[in-house]
Design a protein around this motif. Structure first.
Motif, PDB file in Angstrom:
ATOM      1  N   UNK A 122      40.441  46.534  13.589  1.00  0.00           N
ATOM      2  CA  UNK A 122      39.514  47.219  14.494  1.00  0.00           C
ATOM      3  C   UNK A 122      39.728  48.724  14.408  1.00  0.00           C
ATOM      4  N   UNK A 123      38.779  49.452  14.963  1.00  0.00           N
ATOM      5  CA  UNK A 123      38.882  50.906  15.021  1.00  0.00           C
ATOM      6  C   UNK A 123      40.084  51.341  15.856  1.00  0.00           C
ATOM      7  N   UNK A 124      40.433  50.539  16.864  1.00  0.00           N
ATOM      8  CA  UNK A 124      41.525  50.883  17.772  1.00  0.00           C
ATOM      9  C   UNK A 124      42.877  50.350  17.315  1.00  0.00           C
ATOM     10  N   UNK A 125      42.897  49.565  16.264  1.00  0.00           N
ATOM     11  CA  UNK A 125      44.167  49.071  15.764  1.00  0.00           C
ATOM     12  C   UNK A 125      44.284  47.559  15.841  1.00  0.00           C
ATOM     13  N   UNK A 126      45.378  47.056  15.312  1.00  0.00           N
ATOM     14  CA  UNK A 126      45.632  45.608  15.319  1.00  0.00           C
ATOM     15  C   UNK A 126      46.179  45.133  16.655  1.00  0.00           C
ATOM     16  N   UNK A 127      47.051  45.926  17.272  1.00  0.00           N
ATOM     17  CA  UNK A 127      47.740  45.486  18.486  1.00  0.00           C
ATOM     18  C   UNK A 127      47.013  45.865  19.756  1.00  0.00           C
ATOM     19  N   UNK A 128      46.217  46.936  19.716  1.00  0.00           N
ATOM     20  CA  UNK A 128      45.563  47.434  20.928  1.00  0.00           C
ATOM     21  C   UNK A 128      44.739  46.370  21.642  1.00  0.00           C
ATOM     22  N   UNK A 129      43.901  45.567  20.953  1.00  0.00           N
ATOM     23  CA  UNK A 129      43.141  44.538  21.679  1.00  0.00           C
ATOM     24  C   UNK A 129      44.017  43.543  22.418  1.00  0.00           C
ATOM     25  N   UNK A 130      45.184  43.262  21.873  1.00  0.00           N
ATOM     26  CA  UNK A 130      46.068  42.286  22.515  1.00  0.00           C
ATOM     27  C   UNK A 130      46.826  42.906  23.683  1.00  0.00           C
ATOM     28  N   UNK A 131      47.162  44.189  23.574  1.00  0.00           N
ATOM     29  CA  UNK A 131      47.806  44.873  24.696  1.00  0.00           C
ATOM     30  C   UNK A 131      46.827  45.020  25.847  1.00  0.00           C
ATOM     31  N   UNK A 132      45.647  45.598  25.548  1.00  0.00           N
ATOM     32  CA  UNK A 132      44.667  45.849  26.604  1.00  0.00           C
ATOM     33  C   UNK A 132      44.083  44.549  27.141  1.00  0.00           C
ATOM     34  N   UNK A 133      43.696  43.649  26.248  1.00  0.00           N
ATOM     35  CA  UNK A 133      43.105  42.388  26.688  1.00  0.00           C
ATOM     36  C   UNK A 133      44.078  41.542  27.486  1.00  0.00           C
ATOM     37  N   UNK A 134      45.325  41.492  27.040  1.00  0.00           N
ATOM     38  CA  UNK A 134      46.317  40.726  27.777  1.00  0.00           C
ATOM     39  C   UNK A 134      46.533  41.272  29.175  1.00  0.00           C
ATOM     40  N   UNK A 135      46.586  42.598  29.315  1.00  0.00           N
ATOM     41  CA  UNK A 135      46.809  43.200  30.627  1.00  0.00           C
ATOM     42  C   UNK A 135      45.618  42.985  31.562  1.00  0.00           C
ATOM     43  N   UNK A 136      44.404  43.121  31.035  1.00  0.00           N
ATOM     44  CA  UNK A 136      43.205  42.922  31.878  1.00  0.00           C
ATOM     45  C   UNK A 136      43.126  41.482  32.366  1.00  0.00           C
ATOM     46  N   UNK A 137      43.287  40.545  31.454  1.00  0.00           N
ATOM     47  CA  UNK A 137      43.241  39.136  31.849  1.00  0.00           C
ATOM     48  C   UNK A 137      44.450  38.762  32.710  1.00  0.00           C
ATOM     49  N   UNK A 138      45.563  39.453  32.494  1.00  0.00           N
ATOM     50  CA  UNK A 138      46.735  39.204  33.317  1.00  0.00           C
ATOM     51  C   UNK A 138      46.498  39.567  34.774  1.00  0.00           C
ATOM     52  N   UNK A 139      45.787  40.653  35.016  1.00  0.00           N
ATOM     53  CA  UNK A 139      45.459  41.023  36.394  1.00  0.00           C
ATOM     54  C   UNK A 139      44.555  39.973  37.031  1.00  0.00           C
ATOM     55  N   UNK A 140      43.624  39.434  36.266  1.00  0.00           N
ATOM     56  CA  UNK A 140      42.763  38.355  36.767  1.00  0.00           C
ATOM     57  C   UNK A 140      43.601  37.146  37.152  1.00  0.00           C
ATOM     58  N   UNK A 141      44.579  36.807  36.325  1.00  0.00           N
ATOM     59  CA  UNK A 141      45.448  35.657  36.611  1.00  0.00           C
ATOM     60  C   UNK A 141      46.223  35.864  37.905  1.00  0.00           C
ATOM     61  N   UNK A 142      46.709  37.076  38.141  1.00  0.00           N
ATOM     62  CA  UNK A 142      47.436  37.356  39.383  1.00  0.00           C
ATOM     63  C   UNK A 142      46.520  37.246  40.596  1.00  0.00           C
ATOM     64  N   UNK A 143      45.262  37.628  40.431  1.00  0.00           N
ATOM     65  CA  UNK A 143      44.303  37.474  41.524  1.00  0.00           C
ATOM     66  C   UNK A 143      44.076  35.996  41.844  1.00  0.00           C
ATOM     67  N   UNK A 144      44.020  35.166  40.819  1.00  0.00           N
ATOM     68  CA  UNK A 144      43.881  33.720  41.030  1.00  0.00           C
ATOM     69  C   UNK A 144      45.061  33.187  41.824  1.00  0.00           C
ATOM     70  N   UNK A 145      46.260  33.640  41.496  1.00  0.00           N
ATOM     71  CA  UNK A 145      47.449  33.181  42.217  1.00  0.00           C
ATOM     72  C   UNK A 145      47.411  33.615  43.677  1.00  0.00           C
ATOM     73  N   UNK A 146      46.996  34.843  43.918  1.00  0.00           N
ATOM     74  CA  UNK A 146      46.959  35.350  45.293  1.00  0.00           C
ATOM     75  C   UNK A 146      45.980  34.567  46.152  1.00  0.00           C
ATOM     76  N   UNK A 147      44.861  34.163  45.552  1.00  0.00           N
ATOM     77  CA  UNK A 147      43.810  33.478  46.313  1.00  0.00           C
ATOM     78  C   UNK A 147      43.915  31.959  46.244  1.00  0.00           C
ATOM     79  N   UNK A 148      44.911  31.436  45.522  1.00  0.00           N
ATOM     80  CA  UNK A 148      45.014  29.989  45.313  1.00  0.00           C
ATOM     81  C   UNK A 148      45.103  29.240  46.642  1.00  0.00           C
ATOM     82  N   UNK A 149      44.218  28.257  46.877  1.00  0.00           N
ATOM     83  CA  UNK A 149      44.258  27.499  48.130  1.00  0.00           C
ATOM     84  C   UNK A 149      45.216  26.325  48.090  1.00  0.00           C
ATOM     85  N   UNK A 150      45.770  26.024  46.906  1.00  0.00           N
ATOM     86  CA  UNK A 150      46.683  24.887  46.787  1.00  0.00           C
ATOM     87  C   UNK A 150      47.682  25.149  45.668  1.00  0.00           C
ATOM     88  N   UNK A 151      48.686  24.290  45.570  1.00  0.00           N
ATOM     89  CA  UNK A 151      49.761  24.472  44.604  1.00  0.00           C
ATOM     90  C   UNK A 151      49.245  24.346  43.170  1.00  0.00           C
TER      91      UNK A 151
END
Length: 461
Positions: A122-151
């Motif tokens: 990519x124009x931004x590099x080989x690792x950049x999509x995985x660093x940025x994408x992982x962090x963005x989706x990681x924040x979404x995952x933490x939001x799921x945990x915070x709002x989880x209604x069950x175990x």
């Protein structure tokens, strides 16, 4: 088994960083502003042995590692336990099941993320999509945990968090393989490791401040991680790699799996060290999985939320001890040219700290036990890495073998919480949780692991 090829038929890079799989050397074009001057011919022939990286680039890398670690460690250390007590107050053993599931997920995705990023253009590099994408989706995952209604959904969120943040954190180390020359790699990797020691303390402090609001408790660490990851991804890790030739060979599941196998008969030193490392990390994980619940039982009358402040104090003492162990242990090992004995001593120290913690009923004793355990962890993390580098079977395939060494840690972190949960059920008749035996078992396992490395590994002093 083939010990010297990747799925594509290439020889793995000898410049891959310690303890993470998937990184291979490749041609990289760095902006001149990121680098000091270097020999053009050397840089062209050996991309990772070329220009010296500047201090501010290393600072951005370390900050990104701190941010990603805070985002991943804070839920593991505090947030999940608090949320689990809200959702299932009588079932603390669920924490072991959830953490095991997450670690297994990270174990599966780590090699694949490395191979995929090697093939990314990519124009931004080989690792950049995985660093940025992982962090963005990681924040979404933490939001799921915070709002989880069950175990169940809490567990799903944690698995996603492990997959995403582990991908982002792993890509940071792949960047070290791509960008950092050999003469700087030890110092940069050491600073990166120190960042991982600082993160739990900062996470504990953040948790203590935000424990009254479950959403902020999950999301603030994630936002910090996202911001620092994106800063490094688009300033430090950016590079246009579209001109790089595509990776040859088809990517198949069989090839990936074969790349993480080796012959213990051909490489006995490496195999024994792998087993010793696995046992040490399993003991560490058993001792820490239910640490929050144990501290609540002994120090706060069962109030898990009240442990957040105590965890911050324990964490501060622990990181100082671990940093001292890592830096001091590495210096002493190099000075004396003796590594295996220090590995064994680290197991004894951890066991002594675990026993002290098991017998603790007050804050000073708890702190003393935690500090001694962390001192052992720091020494082991620094010196055992040196042992691995001494005995690595094929320097030309160091990335692959260091990736296999990382699997010892990943497997221990994924299986030990389940073992701890089962052991907790066995030693807790009548539903009254008895955490004390876990610390005794953990101490024995770490001593055995250090003893195996001391007595069975012959290729290192």
């Amino acid at each position: 088994m083939r010990d010297n090829q990747t799925p594509s038929g290439e020889t793995p890079s000898e410049s891959a960083p310690p303890l993470l799989p998937g990184a291979t050397a490749s041609s990289t074009a760095l902006p001149p502003s990121l680098l000091d001057s270097a020999e053009p011919a050397e840089a062209a022939a050996h991309p990772t042995h070329g220009a010296k990286v500047r201090g501010w680039w290393t600072l951005l890398l370390v900050l990104a590692q701190i941010g990603g670690s805070i985002a991943l460690i804070t839920p593991l250390a505090i947030s999940m336990a608090v949320r689990l007590q809200q959702l299932a107050p009588q079932h603390s053993e669920y924490l072991g099941y959830i953490t095991s599931a997450g670690a297994l997920g990270a174990l599966v995705v780590a090699p694949l993320a490395g191979i995929l990023s090697d093939r990314t253009r990519t124009r931004m590099g080989r690792r950049t999509p995985f660093i940025a994408g992982g962090a963005i989706l990681g924040l979404v995952a933490l939001a799921i945990m915070a709002a989880a209604p069950n175990v169940f959904l809490l567990g799903v969120g944690w698995v996603l968090a492990q997959l995403t943040w582990a991908t982002a954190n792993g890509a940071l180390v792949f960047v070290i393989a791509d960008r950092v020359p050999e003469r700087q790699r030890a110092s940069v990797s050491g600073l990166n490791g120190f960042a991982s020691l600082v993160a739990p303390v900062l996470g504990s402090i953040i948790g203590a401040m935000l424990v009254s609001d479950i959403y902020l408790l999950f999301l603030v660490p994630g936002v910090i991680g996202l911001m620092l990851m994106l800063l490094f991804a688009f300033v430090g890790a950016r590079e246009d790699v579209r001109a790089l030739p595509p990776t040859e060979g088809k990517l198949g599941l069989g090839g990936v799996l074969r790349n993480y196998l080796f012959s213990p008969r051909k490489h006995p030193d490496f195999a024994w060290n792998w087993l010793g490392r696995f046992l040490f990390m399993a003991g560490l994980t058993i001792a820490t999985t239910f640490g929050t619940f144990f501290a609540a039982e002994r120090l706060t009358g069962g109030d898990v939320a009240a442990v957040a402040g105590i965890a911050a104090i324990l964490g501060l003492g622990g990181v100082v001890a671990a940093a001292f162990g890592a830096l001091g242990g590495g210096f002493v090992a190099d000075k004396l040219r003796r590594r295996k004995l220090l590995v064994f001593i680290s197991g004894i120290l951890f066991a002594a700290g675990a026993v002290t913690t098991a017998l603790a009923y007050d804050m000073p004793t708890f702190l003393a036990g935690g500090v001694v355990m962390q001192l052992g962890i720091g020494i082991f993390s620094a010196v055992d890495t040196a042992v691995i580098l001494d005995i690595i079977p094929d320097p030309k395939a160091s990335g692959r073998f260091l990736g296999i060494a990382q699997l010892a840690i990943s497997l221990a972190q994924s299986t030990a919480p389940l073992i701890a949960s089962l052991l907790l059920l066995l030693v807790s008749p009548g539903g009254q949780q008895n955490y004390t035996p876990l610390f005794y078992v953990a101490g024995v396992i770490t001593v055995v692991g250090g003893g195996i490395i001391l007595t069975r590994v012959k290729g290192s002093r």
